[in-house]
Design an enzyme around this catalytic site. Structure first.
Site, mmCIF file in Angstrom:
data_model
loop_
_atom_site.group_PDB
_atom_site.id
_atom_site.type_symbol
_atom_site.label_atom_id
_atom_site.label_comp_id
_atom_site.label_asym_id
_atom_site.label_seq_id
_atom_site.Cartn_x
_atom_site.Cartn_y
_atom_site.Cartn_z
ATOM 1 N N ILE A 36 72.134 -13.467 69.022
ATOM 2 C CA ILE A 36 72.926 -12.657 68.090
ATOM 3 C C ILE A 36 74.430 -12.886 68.245
ATOM 4 O O ILE A 36 75.218 -12.367 67.455
ATOM 5 C CB ILE A 36 72.622 -11.151 68.227
ATOM 6 C CG1 ILE A 36 73.013 -10.625 69.624
ATOM 7 C CG2 ILE A 36 71.169 -10.861 67.893
ATOM 8 C CD1 ILE A 36 73.014 -9.107 69.727
ATOM 9 N N TYR A 129 81.071 -0.360 79.259
ATOM 10 C CA TYR A 129 79.912 -0.189 78.373
ATOM 11 C C TYR A 129 80.278 0.642 77.153
ATOM 12 O O TYR A 129 80.043 0.227 76.010
ATOM 13 C CB TYR A 129 78.761 0.470 79.145
ATOM 14 C CG TYR A 129 77.616 0.901 78.255
ATOM 15 C CD1 TYR A 129 76.800 -0.033 77.628
ATOM 16 C CD2 TYR A 129 77.352 2.256 78.029
ATOM 17 C CE1 TYR A 129 75.757 0.358 76.800
ATOM 18 C CE2 TYR A 129 76.309 2.660 77.213
ATOM 19 C CZ TYR A 129 75.519 1.706 76.596
ATOM 20 O OH TYR A 129 74.492 2.110 75.763
ATOM 21 N N LYS A 133 80.472 -0.622 73.210
ATOM 22 C CA LYS A 133 79.634 -0.012 72.174
ATOM 23 C C LYS A 133 80.497 0.572 71.052
ATOM 24 O O LYS A 133 80.131 0.489 69.872
ATOM 25 C CB LYS A 133 78.730 1.069 72.780
ATOM 26 C CG LYS A 133 77.627 0.524 73.685
ATOM 27 C CD LYS A 133 76.640 -0.372 72.958
ATOM 28 C CE LYS A 133 75.701 0.404 72.071
ATOM 29 N NZ LYS A 133 74.686 -0.460 71.420
#
Length: 298
Positions: A36, A129, A133
């Site tokens: 991806i 993280y 996101k």
């Protein structure tokens, strides 16, 4: 036709099972075999589906870098998977006329609130993280308009490792554990999240005129708790359903007593008011779903 990205992870495996057996929706799945972070690989996959008469009209992205602590030192890969990947998927979704469903997290917030976070509250992540996101969400919003971002939290399920399985193992091996009591949120059963994702997918595929407004939705189980209370409930239900052989001692501790490489939000309860208005079923309370999980899936 649906393209399920990340079909071998905890959520992706659960969702694939549900799409096939309950929702009865046609889908194709991929994991690492379609990179991806490579625009060419994404394009080739979509073109191949189209060529074979299986035009993709809905893309569900369950792929992500989710090791919160390791992300602090693995910034490059985390950024590729959580920021660049979603951006490329969003561009491809727009080009091919597909609706994108993307899974995000409570970690996009800093945890300083004292009432449940709504979808329109300002993002302010504190670790790598959460920052990646949040960046992934921004990429999606910048590159396509037909999307659903579903933020979730404290995910556990039948497939892969999770907090519930870890606690049950520690209870059986050590007779107990010490668990932080000052971090609040809502545990989420992967089966309930998968069912919610399938609801959106079914509207896209079968009833496009009835699909909910595009945008961000929060999706966890109902209620709130802290990690210590969660662990105590796991111990209670583990004993009830004979997943552990004896009473476990669960001692509370403060966050500062259990330092981790990545900062944790002290309060990350997500408001479910918005999603509750569009689903045709009710999200269960976290205690109900935990019992269902321990009874049937552990």
């Amino acid at each position: 036709m649906i393209w399920l990205i990340g079909n071998k992870g905890m959520l992706g495996t659960q969702l694939a099972e549900l799409l096939e057996n309950e929702a009865k929706l046609e889908f194709t799945g991929s994991d690492r075999e379609v990179d991806i972070t490579d625009a060419g690989a994404i394009e080739a996959f979509l073109a191949d589906c189209d060529k074979n008469g299986k035009k993709i009209t809905c893309i569900i992205n369950c792929a992500a870098y989710t090791n919160v602590n390791k992300a602090e030192s693995d910034i490059e890969l985390c950024t590729k998977l959580n920021v660049e990947g979603p951006g490329l998927i969003a561009k491809a979704a727009k080009k091919w006329g597909a609706v994108l469903i993307h899974i995000s997290t409570d970690y996009v917030f800093d945890g300083k609130a004292d009432t449940p976070y709504t979808e329109d509250m300002k993002k302010n992540p504190t670790g790598v993280y959460g920052s990646t996101k949040a960046g992934g969400e921004d990429q999606i919003e910048s590159n396509c308009s037909d999307f659903y971002i579903l933020r979730t939290a404290w995910l556990y399920g039948k497939y892969g490792n999770n907090f519930v399985k870890t606690m049950l193992r520690l209870f059986e091996e050590n007779g107990g554990a010490k668990v932080v009591c000052d971090q609040f949120g809502t545990p989420t059963y992967a089966k309930d999240l998968a069912r919610s994702i399938a609801f959106f997918a079914k509207k896209i595929e079968k009833s496009p005129a009835e699909k909910p407004a595009f945008g961000i939705y929060h999706c966890t189980n109902m209620g709130q708790t802290n990690w210590h209370e969660f662990a105590c409930k796991i111990a209670e239900l583990g004993l009830k359903y004979k997943k552990i052989s004896k009473n476990a001692q669960v001692a509370p501790c403060k966050t500062e007593e259990y330092p981790t490489p990545a900062p944790r939000p002290a309060y990350s309860v997500l408001s479910k008011e918005k999603i509750s208005k569009v689903l045709d079923f009710s999200l269960p309370q976290w205690q109900e779903s935990l019992e269902n999980y321990i009874k049937n899936d552990v």
